[in-house]
Design an enzyme around this catalytic site. Structure first.
Site, PDB file in Angstrom:
ATOM      1  N   THR A 159      43.118  36.737  40.018  1.00  0.00           N
ATOM      2  CA  THR A 159      42.414  35.526  39.602  1.00  0.00           C
ATOM      3  C   THR A 159      40.906  35.735  39.742  1.00  0.00           C
ATOM      4  OG1 THR A 159      44.138  34.467  40.906  1.00  0.00           O
ATOM      5  CG2 THR A 159      42.389  33.041  40.079  1.00  0.00           C
ATOM      6  N   ARG A 186      56.099  31.478  34.301  1.00  0.00           N
ATOM      7  CA  ARG A 186      55.813  31.607  35.740  1.00  0.00           C
ATOM      8  C   ARG A 186      54.470  30.943  36.081  1.00  0.00           C
ATOM      9  NH1 ARG A 186      51.358  34.159  38.580  1.00  0.00           N
ATOM     10  NH2 ARG A 186      52.090  34.621  40.668  1.00  0.00           N
ATOM     11  N   VAL A 187      54.414  30.245  37.197  1.00  0.00           N
ATOM     12  CA  VAL A 187      53.181  29.593  37.643  1.00  0.00           C
ATOM     13  C   VAL A 187      52.810  30.128  39.021  1.00  0.00           C
ATOM     14  CG1 VAL A 187      52.041  27.388  38.078  1.00  0.00           C
ATOM     15  CG2 VAL A 187      53.925  27.497  36.432  1.00  0.00           C
ATOM     16  N   GLY A 188      51.555  30.513  39.179  1.00  0.00           N
ATOM     17  CA  GLY A 188      51.094  31.014  40.475  1.00  0.00           C
ATOM     18  C   GLY A 188      50.404  29.928  41.278  1.00  0.00           C
ATOM     19  N   ASP A 189      49.477  30.336  42.117  1.00  0.00           N
ATOM     20  CA  ASP A 189      48.770  29.406  43.010  1.00  0.00           C
ATOM     21  C   ASP A 189      47.584  28.718  42.333  1.00  0.00           C
ATOM     22  OD1 ASP A 189      47.702  32.151  43.014  1.00  0.00           O
ATOM     23  OD2 ASP A 189      46.124  31.304  44.267  1.00  0.00           O
ATOM     24  N   GLY A 209      45.146  36.667  44.628  1.00  0.00           N
ATOM     25  CA  GLY A 209      46.195  37.539  45.155  1.00  0.00           C
ATOM     26  C   GLY A 209      47.537  37.104  44.595  1.00  0.00           C
ATOM     27  N   GLY A 211      50.273  34.898  43.897  1.00  0.00           N
ATOM     28  CA  GLY A 211      50.297  33.445  43.904  1.00  0.00           C
ATOM     29  C   GLY A 211      51.481  32.816  44.608  1.00  0.00           C
TER      30      GLY A 211
HETATM   31  N1  GLY Z   1      46.701  34.439  41.994  1.00  0.00           N
HETATM   32  C1  GLY Z   1      47.065  34.500  40.671  1.00  0.00           C
HETATM   33  C2  GLY Z   1      48.490  34.347  40.430  1.00  0.00           C
HETATM   34  O1  GLY Z   1      49.313  34.706  41.269  1.00  0.00           O
HETATM   35  O2  GLY Z   1      48.843  33.864  39.387  1.00  0.00           O
END
Ligand code: GLY
Length: 273
Positions: A159, A186-189, A209, A211
């Site tokens: 990110t 997919r969804v991260g942080d 990092g 997510g």
């Molecule tokens: N930190 C970005 C993600 O894991 O999508």
């Protein structure tokens, strides 16, 4: 305290890329608008194919490119999740916050909202990002039966993010193509409030990092909530060092700032008089 902006190029980005970020901050014009001061460098990183955000975002394993972005200032928040075919997801996240009654928009709804806000079709794929997918497909199929789920565990996430402190106010902005390799959807942080981003009256925090792990720990809010209990450096180091996957943080408070990662991470900081 001085007006300031702190940016990072993602967990895993080589420290040598800090010079690119220095240039971005050198060219950043001061505005008495804390949100714009956080968003503007993220836009520059989205436009630079070296970073995994906007142009240059990593693809999903089906070949599509879905991006996440978020902004926060005060108690206001906006994010887009799995948005496609826009140049600057961070601007759409800002519009979600400022121009819509919602805080998060996802998938087709996010892309449709972007069009309604005037953002035209844009393909963020680059040769480099698609080459990465090609290599992944070759590696996962070379022994006959593809076992993509096994390989999905080996993620890299980078990110980009920014935090700003302008006239005592704080803001944060993040943008990402996600953590390669990953499934469509997919969804991260990054687009989740408190996970990859948080800003309030005590400061601003953004994470980078893997997510899944960052979100499980609600890392950005967890760090924010401890501001004032110890030095910012100690708070951030303790949290990041507890991660066994790649993780980085930038954070700014009234008196302190820090960039810290358990892997390499390009960053830059600039004060404005
Ligand atoms: N930190 C970005 C993600 O894991 O999508």
């Amino acid at each position: 305290m001085a007006n300031a902006v702190l940016v990072h190029g993602g967990a895993g980005s080589p420290n040598s890329m800090s010079s690119v970020l220095d240039d971005i901050l050198k060219n950043l014009k001061f505005e008495n608008n804390v949100l714009n001061m956080a968003i503007s460098p993220v836009m520059s990183m989205e436009d630079n194919p070296l970073f995994n955000a906007g142009t240059g975002s990593v693809p999903r394993i089906d070949g599509s490119i879905q991006m996440d972005a978020a902004v926060m200032s005060g108690k206001e928040f906006g994010s887009v999740i799995c948005i496609e075919n826009v140049k600057n997801p961070v601007l759409v996240a800002r519009d979600v916050m400022v121009k819509s009654p919602h805080i998060m928009l996802s998938g087709d709804g996010a892309t449709q909202f972007a069009r309604e806000m005037g953002y035209g079709y844009y393909n963020p794929a680059t040769e480099r990002s698609m080459e990465r997918l090609k290599k992944f497909n070759e590696e996962t199929t070379k022994n006959g039966m593809p076992d993509k789920f096994k390989f999905l565990e080996k993620k890299s996430g980078d990110t980009v993010g920014s935090v700003s402190r302008i006239n005592g106010k704080f803001a944060a902005a993040v943008s990402t193509g996600g953590a390669f390799p990953m499934l469509r959807g997919r969804v991260g942080d990054s687009p989740i409030i408190g996970a990859g981003i948080y800003a309030g009256e005590k400061g601003a925090v953004v994470a980078t990092g893997i997510g899944e792990e960052i979100a499980r720990n609600l890392l950005s809010y967890r760090i924010y909530s401890q501001i004032g209990e110890a030095s910012l450096g100690n708070i951030v180091k303790k949290e990041v060092d507890s991660f066994t996957v790649s993780c980085g943080i930038i954070a700014i408070t009234e008196n302190e700032y820090i960039s810290y990662s358990n892997t390499s991470m390009a960053y830059a900081y600039r004060e404005f008089q």
